[in-house]
Design an enzyme around this catalytic site. Sequence first.
Site, PDB file in Angstrom:
ATOM      1  CG  ASP A   1     -15.672  44.027   2.614  1.00 33.59           C
ATOM      2  OD1 ASP A   1     -15.591  43.061   1.820  1.00 33.59           O
ATOM      3  OD2 ASP A   1     -15.726  43.891   3.842  1.00 33.59           O
TER       4      ASP A   1
ATOM      5  CG  ASN B   1     -11.014  43.735  14.596  1.00 34.38           C
ATOM      6  OD1 ASN B   1     -11.944  43.189  13.997  1.00 34.38           O
ATOM      7  ND2 ASN B   1     -10.334  44.738  14.065  1.00 34.38           N
TER       8      ASN B   1
HETATM    9  C1  F6R Z   1     -14.784  40.270   4.005  1.00 36.15           C
HETATM   10  C2  F6R Z   1     -15.290  40.938   5.209  1.00 36.15           C
HETATM   11  C3  F6R Z   1     -14.635  40.710   6.532  1.00 36.15           C
HETATM   12  C4  F6R Z   1     -14.339  39.235   6.819  1.00 36.15           C
HETATM   13  C5  F6R Z   1     -13.617  39.086   8.143  1.00 36.15           C
HETATM   14  C6  F6R Z   1     -13.244  37.651   8.415  1.00 36.15           C
HETATM   15  O1  F6R Z   1     -15.562  40.612   2.893  1.00 36.15           O
HETATM   16  O2  F6R Z   1     -16.206  41.694   5.119  1.00 36.15           O
HETATM   17  O3  F6R Z   1     -15.439  41.240   7.556  1.00 36.15           O
HETATM   18  O4  F6R Z   1     -15.545  38.524   6.829  1.00 36.15           O
HETATM   19  O5  F6R Z   1     -12.469  39.865   8.149  1.00 36.15           O
HETATM   20  O6  F6R Z   1     -12.274  37.264   7.488  1.00 36.15           O
HETATM   21  P1  F6R Z   1     -11.781  35.747   7.387  1.00 36.15           P
HETATM   22  O7  F6R Z   1     -12.936  34.967   6.925  1.00 36.15           O
HETATM   23  O8  F6R Z   1     -10.686  35.803   6.347  1.00 36.15           O
HETATM   24  O9  F6R Z   1     -11.300  35.373   8.728  1.00 36.15           O
END
Ligand code: F6R
Length: 243
Positions: A67, A136
Amino acid sequence: MNIERFDNEDVLASTLATRLIEALSLKPRIVLGLPTGRTPVALYREIRSRSQRGHVDWSQVRTFNLDEFVGLGAGDEGSYCSYMQAELFSHVRIEAINIGMLDGRAANLAAECARYERAIEDAGGIDIQLLGIGANGHIGFNEPGEALEAETHVAVLCAETRAANAGLFGGDLSRVPTHALSMGMATILHAREIVLMATGAEKSAAVAEMIDGPITTRVPASFLQVHSRVTVMLDRGAGARLA
Ligand code: F6R
């Protein structure tokens, strides 16, 4: 789902780095799907330190990130493109042409999403898709809701997702974009193999729902239950609510 538990995130990262480097040596033209965020930081640290010691051939590896924020792209503070350069790409000998990133500054976002789907297909599909998980239950930026998108699309970010990303923007929530481009659920589920990492107690509820709960658009990660090759790697905190 294959569930693996680790004492802490460093052991998890080191185990996964070993597996990925082995996968790279078995298939030099491997196609990797990559996440950003806090979770993979330890993994990227481990991979770049092993690569700098010269054991890893990146010359044919291809990558596609999950993303990117709408409005941001290469060189922009807070962009996932900048994150990937800082955490991994500028430290390993990957060819720029082999790095797949969504361009959040594209004039035509729908065309950019379609281009990305085609690029993944032209690369032969993703061999190993790495994922984090939102508190979430989101994966990529497929946020909980009434419905989910199959392909790469423009996503509206939940308030808690924007808050979780404020650190990339000096802690200033007002600077966190409201939209992102994200691989869709089918884009992710088409990967031949999926590895989801989760660390920290704040992920434990989402992890339990993903694994033990029903498959529901309210917990996008629960759709991983339908994939035949998923490994979930957890530290103690993230696994705390599992049976
Ligand atoms: C990031 C992504 C998100 C993260 C998720 C967890 O490229 O696709 O789905 O993997 O928000 O984020 P962290 O690791 O910062 O808790």
